[in-house]
Each structure stands twice: as C-alpha cells, then as structure tokens.
Design an enzyme around this catalytic site. Structure first.
Site, mmCIF file in Angstrom:
data_model
loop_
_atom_site.group_PDB
_atom_site.id
_atom_site.type_symbol
_atom_site.label_atom_id
_atom_site.label_comp_id
_atom_site.label_asym_id
_atom_site.label_seq_id
_atom_site.Cartn_x
_atom_site.Cartn_y
_atom_site.Cartn_z
ATOM 1 N N SER A 259 0.857 -1.187 0.000
ATOM 2 C CA SER A 259 0.000 0.000 0.000
ATOM 3 C C SER A 259 0.888 1.230 0.000
ATOM 4 O O SER A 259 1.996 1.210 0.517
ATOM 5 C CB SER A 259 -0.891 -0.030 1.235
ATOM 6 O OG SER A 259 -1.019 1.259 1.780
ATOM 7 N N LYS A 260 0.356 2.331 -0.584
ATOM 8 C CA LYS A 260 1.195 3.533 -0.614
ATOM 9 C C LYS A 260 1.396 4.093 0.782
ATOM 10 O O LYS A 260 2.279 4.903 1.007
ATOM 11 C CB LYS A 260 0.646 4.571 -1.588
ATOM 12 C CG LYS A 260 -0.779 4.969 -1.369
ATOM 13 C CD LYS A 260 -1.209 5.930 -2.470
ATOM 14 C CE LYS A 260 -2.718 5.912 -2.623
ATOM 15 N NZ LYS A 260 -3.152 6.376 -3.917
ATOM 16 N N ARG A 261 0.584 3.642 1.721
ATOM 17 C CA ARG A 261 0.757 4.110 3.101
ATOM 18 C C ARG A 261 1.762 3.261 3.882
ATOM 19 O O ARG A 261 2.163 3.609 4.984
ATOM 20 C CB ARG A 261 -0.583 4.129 3.827
ATOM 21 C CG ARG A 261 -1.376 5.387 3.513
ATOM 22 C CD ARG A 261 -2.816 5.271 3.967
ATOM 23 N NE ARG A 261 -3.540 4.284 3.177
ATOM 24 C CZ ARG A 261 -4.069 4.535 1.977
ATOM 25 N NH1 ARG A 261 -3.952 5.725 1.454
ATOM 26 N NH2 ARG A 261 -4.689 3.584 1.297
#
Ligand code: GLU
Ligand code: ZN
Length: 491
Positions: A259-261
């Site tokens: 995930s980009k997080r």
C-alpha cells in the site's frame, strides 16, 4: 508492436509522498519512451482540491529529478499541450462534457445517493448486476423538468455502448468486458467538477498519448476509457484509441498488496537510507520485468536499451527489501571511489554524524573509503562504519563487547598490543601478521584473535576490514584504545 512515434505519460495525483509503486510506473513509462525514442509527458492530475497539495506536487518533481527520469513535456518544461496541470485545464473538460452531452454520449442523471443505494441493494438481493441501472438514460423532457423543479442537481453520466468492449492489453493480451460489468458512469459531479473518469482520457486524447502504461489497479477503468475514446474520436477530439498495458501489482509483507501508506513504500525512506538512484531504479525495474535470465544487476542505460513492454510479466511482483539492498550494494561497488566518497558526504556531516565537525579528518576518510566501498549496501551505513575514526572513544556495542571480551581476551589483547607496538605501521599486512602471531601464542586462529582487537578499537564485532582500519586510525590511537579496553577488563 510499436509503430510510429511513441507518446507516453506519467500522470500522478499530488497526494502524499511519492511511493515506490508510483516510481515503478514512472520508470516503465520513461524507459519505454527512451527505448523507442519517444516522448514522455508529465501531467499532474490535480483536480481533487481536497486531497491535492502543493507540497506533494513539489515532492513529485523533485523525486523525478533525483531519479533522473527526465520528461519532455510537462511542468517546468512546457510543451505544445500546456498547461500540464489539470487544475488549469477546467475549461477544456467543461467543453468536452458539453460536446458529449450534445451528441448523446452522456446524459444528466438525477438519481440521489439514497435512490442509487436502494436500487443497488434490490438488484443484489435479486442476484442481478448491481451497477448503475440506466434509470436516467432516456428521460423525457417532462421528467427532467420535474426533477429540476424538485431542485435536484444532476451529475453527467457517460452512456456505455450496449456491446462488449475488447482491447488487447500489452501485458495481458486480449481482454473483453461485457456491458453488465461496465455500467454507465459519472464523469462530472453535480457541482460541475469533472472526475478522473473524464479528465484522464480527455487529456490522453488531447496530448496524443499512444500508450497508456499504468498499474493493474486501473484495469477496470480501461473499458470505460476505451468507450469514451471512441466517442471522442467521433466528436473529433481524439485521433485514435491508445494501447494499454497494465503493470502487475506489487506485493509487500505477508503477500499483501504494497500500500502507498506502507512505510516500506515511501521513496523518501530509500533516499534517507542512502540508496543510489541507479540501485533503486535497477531494483524497481525488476518488479514485473527482467533484464535477462541470469543477470539482475545492470545500468539504467542497459535497461533502456533492453526494455520491451511485451516482456513485462502479468503476475504480481514481490517487493523484497533485502534484494533491493543487495542490488544497491552492487551498484556501490561499481562506482569509482571518488564518486563513492562524495556520495557518502551527507552521512559524514550533521545531523547524521555523531562526531564534532572539527574531528572529521578528510585524509583518513579518503584512506578508508575504498575499504568501505567493498562492504556497504546503503550509504547511510557509512556513519557507524567510520565513527571509530572521528570520535575520541569508540561507541561500545554491549553485545559485541560481551561476545568478544570473554575467556582470556585480556591475555590475548596484551600480547596483540606488544606485537602491534613492534609492527610496521605503514603496512596493513604487517599489522595482520602481528595479530596472527598474538593468536598463535594463545592457540587462536586469526578470526578469534582479531575479534577482541576489533571491539577494543572500533566498539563492534563487525565493520570494515580490520587491519586497514587500524592503519588509518594510527599506531598511537590504536594502542591507547587497547590499553583502555585492558583497563576496563581488569576493572
Ligand atoms: N492520476 C491517476 C493516478 O495517480 C493516473 C492513473 C492513470 O495512469 O491513468 O492513479
Ligand atoms: Zn440516474
């Protein structure tokens, strides 16, 4: 197959920090453009004022510059299709939406969220497709007037053709989507704000993009865009439907989509840890592509020369930090030593360096740098590897001390001190002979004999080649540190 001039685009939304998924997409587009002598368009998809930020915009540009992924049209570069920030192109989208409405390719939809939800639930319960049901497709003038009299605001919906959409994905081959699975979709909000579904393909059309290479997460929007494109061609807005290629998912820890997080996904992390641009790009290029069956390490130029979109693998790619580091280490080994020494500079200064700036010794650094270059995987590790040279005392790592300083370490250290005192300090070999000889006295092989010396002098059991380290540190300081360790051991 690639015929004619290639125009590709990298079109991130400026939300949050750049992440590795985004960089992989940028890299593949850039390599494709460079391989084919084409054009890379850098476009900023900033139509979502609530989520977009100038800070993120600045970071995107800076990241691309650091990576050396240059663009031919876009921010700060300009080009024939300027402006390249969607927030500055709103009139264009309004005009295209108007044309689509006038031609009947789009229509006003007055359904409220509650109505849509209720009908979706009912369709689900009946086991029918639950997308938009076409309620407002063919409203009469009276019906529209009625809704407007109620004060309802309409969104603009694109009318999907009632036939399957087929396209040949450059990575996945031929794909067909049936109408039930691709319902009519919104392109302009009730407040007049155009959506991604409209602005992205409209700009691809106007900017004459020939190949759309992007992540697999966007695959479901492609049949919609193909249909919209065909309408745009009819209206004279687009020339041809571009080709599409969807890059595989990147899987992180536990085989979950990265995930980009995820902190591991942040580009800044790799920069802070001292990845080289070449090492990072080399590694990211392997997420869905390979250079050759038996070679994982290559230059960016070699990637460009070899890169074919047809060689991209549709299977999910696994993100492997250890492998990324090991490839980066190989790139560190390939630098010339001066470039390596220069690249380490940020980690030899505040705020990274724990020593006083005045205690940094450039000559000592230049003497040790070639030995550090053989060991590092990321540049940020340099600080802890050379701190023994610039700090008045080594930083003792307790587990290292406990491991190395047991049994008759004191006796060994005392002998080593004697032999080192008599050694020739202009040669690391002579220092090695000295420690070897001390080991022999105590029945220890070199590995065992050098461990207490290393900990006494550098504070740790692992580090740069020991005898070169001693040579650079110098006789006086080495012997003083052995004396201090002997003192600690007898205390
Ligand atoms: N702005 C979109 C995104 O960042 C672009 C998607 C695309 O490449 O079409 O997800
Ligand atoms: Zn409706």
């Amino acid at each position: 197959m690639v015929n004619g001039p290639v125009r590709v685009r990298f079109c991130p939304s400026p939300t949050g920090n750049p992440h590795v998924g985004l960089v992989r997409t940028a890299l593949f587009n850039w390599a494709f453009a460079r391989h084919h002598g084409g054009t890379l368009v850098f476009r900023i998809e900033d139509t979502d004022a609530a989520r977009d930020s100038e800070e993120s915009y600045g970071q995107l540009l800076e990241a691309m510059r650091w990576l050396g992924l240059d663009w031919d049209e876009g921010p700060e570069v300009g080009g024939p299709h300027a402006p390249y920030r969607q927030s500055q192109r709103m009139d264009t989208y309004a005009e295209v939406a108007r044309k689509l409405l006038d031609a009947g390719h789009a229509y006003h939809c007055y359904c409220t969220t509650e109505e849509l939800d209720a009908r979706r639930e009912a369709a689900r319960a009946a086991g029918k497709p639950s997308g938009y049901d076409g309620h407002c497709r063919d409203l009469s003038a009276e019906q529209k007037a009625g809704y407007e009299a109620e004060g309802r605001a309409a969104i603009v919906r694109f009318r999907m053709p009632d036939e399957p959409i087929t396209f040949t994905d450059l990575v996945r081959g031929e794909l067909t989507f049936t109408p039930e699975n691709v319902p009519d979709y919104g392109i302009v909000r009730a407040n007049g704000a155009p959506l991604y579904t409209l602005v992205n393909p409209v700009d691809d059309a106007l900017m004459e993009i020939t190949h759309v290479l992007r992540g697999e997460d966007l695959l479901s929007s492609t049949p919609r865009q193909v249909a919209l494109y065909k309408a745009l061609i009819e209206l004279g807005v687009a020339k041809a439907v571009p080709e599409f290629g969807h890059l595989p998912y990147v899987m992180g820890e536990g085989n979950k989509k990265l995930s980009k997080r995820d902190p591991q996904a942040s580009l800044n992390l790799y920069r802070e840890r001292g990845f080289l641009r070449e090492g990072l790009l080399n590694y990211l290029s392997l997420l869905g592509w390979s250079f050759s069956a038996d070679q994982d390490v290559f230059s960016v130029e070699d990637m460009v020369a070899t890169f074919e979109i047809a060689d991209v693998n549709a299977n999910p790619a696994r993100f492997d930090l250890k492998k990324a580091e090991s490839i980066n280490g190989d790139h560190i080994r390939m630098m010339d030593v001066k470039a390596f020494a220069d690249a380490c500079t940020p980690w030899l200064r505040a705020p990274h360096a724990p020593w006083a700036p005045a205690d940094f010794d450039q000559a000592a650094w230049e003497a040790i740098a070639p030995h550090a270059q053989t060991r590092l995987t990321v540049l940020s590790d340099i600080t802890a590897n050379v701190d023994f040279l610039f700090l008045p005392e080594p930083v003792f790592d307790q587990p290292s001390w406990d491991k190395a300083m047991k049994g008759d370490s004191a006796a060994l250290l005392a002998t080593a001190r004697e032999k080192l005192e008599a050694a020739d300090w202009s040669s690391a070999d002579s220092l090695k002979e000295a420690v070897l000889a001390a080991g022999e006295v105590h029945g220890l092989k070199l590995g065992k004999a050098q461990a207490p010396v290393r900990v006494a002098v550098t504070g740790r059991t692992v580090g740069l080649p020991l005898f070169e380290s001693l040579e650079v540190l110098g006789k006086e300081r080495t012997l003083a540190r052995i004396d201090a360790a002997l003192g600690r051991l007898s205390a």
